[in-house]
Design a protein around this motif. Structure first.
Motif, short mmCIF file in Angstrom:
data_model
loop_
_atom_site.label_atom_id
_atom_site.label_comp_id
_atom_site.label_asym_id
_atom_site.label_seq_id
_atom_site.Cartn_x
_atom_site.Cartn_y
_atom_site.Cartn_z
N ALA A 193 -5.26 -1.06 8.53
CA ALA A 193 -4.08 -0.21 8.43
C ALA A 193 -3.41 -0.15 9.79
O ALA A 193 -3.96 0.43 10.74
CB ALA A 193 -4.46 1.18 7.95
N ARG A 239 -6.23 5.44 2.36
CA ARG A 239 -7.49 5.12 3.05
C ARG A 239 -8.69 5.54 2.21
O ARG A 239 -9.67 4.81 2.09
CB ARG A 239 -7.52 5.79 4.42
N LEU A 288 -9.92 -2.56 4.61
CA LEU A 288 -8.55 -2.17 4.89
C LEU A 288 -8.26 -2.27 6.38
O LEU A 288 -9.01 -1.73 7.20
CB LEU A 288 -8.30 -0.73 4.42
N GLY A 334 -0.97 8.48 3.67
CA GLY A 334 -1.83 7.46 4.25
C GLY A 334 -3.30 7.80 4.07
O GLY A 334 -4.14 6.92 3.84
N LEU A 349 0.51 1.82 7.48
CA LEU A 349 0.32 3.14 6.90
C LEU A 349 0.69 4.20 7.92
O LEU A 349 0.46 4.04 9.12
CB LEU A 349 -1.13 3.36 6.46
N ASP A 400 -1.81 -3.69 5.64
CA ASP A 400 -0.47 -3.12 5.52
C ASP A 400 -0.26 -2.09 6.62
O ASP A 400 -1.18 -1.77 7.40
CB ASP A 400 -0.26 -2.48 4.14
N ALA A 406 0.85 -1.19 0.00
CA ALA A 406 0.00 0.00 0.00
C ALA A 406 0.88 1.24 0.00
O ALA A 406 1.86 1.31 0.74
CB ALA A 406 -0.92 0.01 1.22
N THR A 428 3.96 6.49 5.29
CA THR A 428 3.40 5.65 4.24
C THR A 428 4.39 5.51 3.09
O THR A 428 5.07 6.47 2.72
CB THR A 428 2.09 6.28 3.72
#
Length: 305
Positions: free
Chosen positions: A91, A79, A89, A75, A69, A67, A16, A98
């Motif tokens: 995060a 999102r 997601l 980031g 972030l 992932d 990401a 990020t």
């Protein structure tokens, strides 16, 4: 940490981030003190894991992405991209920020990517309990080669979940890629840096657990090794002019996995991948757009040249 529903067809692990896209007059770019970029310099969310997740979701597969972030503008872009496309997601906090990159895109669609490796820490890990929960509620896990995915392979292989990975432009020698190549059931890579694609594909299959290995070769199609048999997959004509090759490999992987999860034979999966990859080459790098299921199936049903 943010998350949505965790039950998914595919869990995408890692990859990401955000890319800054610069269209340049040539690659390699001749040295000059400065260049005027009339097309603009654009920053958008979308790196390899994001593009695989987008491709899967566009084809109707329930998709979740895990992932690290940062709490930063990059980031926030990642999102927002997932919210916009309805992709789950999870995060995890990344104090280093990020992941980001700069992509120089030439007139013929080729690209040169500059990755910012400062936005990771050696001790970064996915919490095992989070990894087990998300992987255990998914039919398949696609593992990108971004850090810290290598450390997750032990947990995933112990669980016995089906895995795929993309080695990108691996030269067949760099040891960093080997754990991914040997742990996955399905391995994708580019043939760009391979002197002997068949030899590399067979070595991956012999040394690891993969029974399907695919090396994409751009306009020359792809090499497909399935259950020990090597076949050539012809390239598919793009539906519009080629403007950018960024994301073509991710689109290929997503469409291939769509076919695999729907019980299609490897040859059909590879044709899906070729169609999706060709489509991706017609999408400017500043946009995040993937082929939909109806378009994919329509093109797959067309007579082959």
């Amino acid at each position: 940490m943010t998350s949505q529903s965790v039950a998914a067809d595919v869990l995408v692990l890692g990859g990401a981030g955000v890319d800054t896209i610069i269209q340049v007059p040539a690659l390699p770019l001749p040295y000059a003190d400065s260049y005027m970029i009339d097309t603009g310099i654009r920053t958008r969310a979308g790196q390899t894991g994001d593009f695989v997740a987008l491709g899967l979701a566009a084809l109707g597969l329930g998709t979740h992405h895990l992932d690290l972030l940062g709490d930063d503008p990059e980031g926030d872009l990642v999102r927002a991209l997932h919210r916009e496309h309805g992709i789950g997601l999870t995060a995890l906090p990344q104090p280093a920020g990020t992941k980001r990159a700069v992509n120089l895109v030439g007139p013929d669609g080729r690209r040169l990517s500059l990755y910012d490796t400062s936005r990771a820490r050696p001790g970064d890990r996915f919490p095992p309990e989070t990894l087990r929960m998300l992987a255990g509620s998914s039919r398949h896990v696609h593992v990108t080669i971004t850090q810290p995915c290598a450390e997750a392979l032990t947990v995933l292989t112990a669980m016995g979940v089906p895995l795929s990975t993309d080695l990108h432009d691996w030269d067949g020698e760099n040891p960093y890629h080997e754990p991914f190549a040997h742990a996955a059931d399905v391995v994708f890579l580019s043939a760009a840096a391979l002197t002997d694609p068949e030899r590399t594909l067979r070595r991956i299959a012999e040394r690891g657990r993969a029974r399907t290995v695919v090396a994409t070769a751009g306009a020359e199609g792809a090499y497909l090794l399935a259950d020990g048999e090597l076949t050539r997959v012809p390239a598919v004509p793009p539906p519009a002019p080629v403007v950018d090759s960024n994301g073509a490999g991710d689109a290929f992987a997503a469409a291939f996995l769509y076919g695999r999860l729907n019980g299609e034979p490897p040859e059909s999966c590879a044709r899906y991948g070729a169609i999706a990859g060709a489509y991706a080459c017609t999408v400017p790098a500043s946009r995040t757009e993937s082929i939909g299921r109806d378009e994919l199936l329509k093109r797959a049903a067309e007579p082959r040249p």
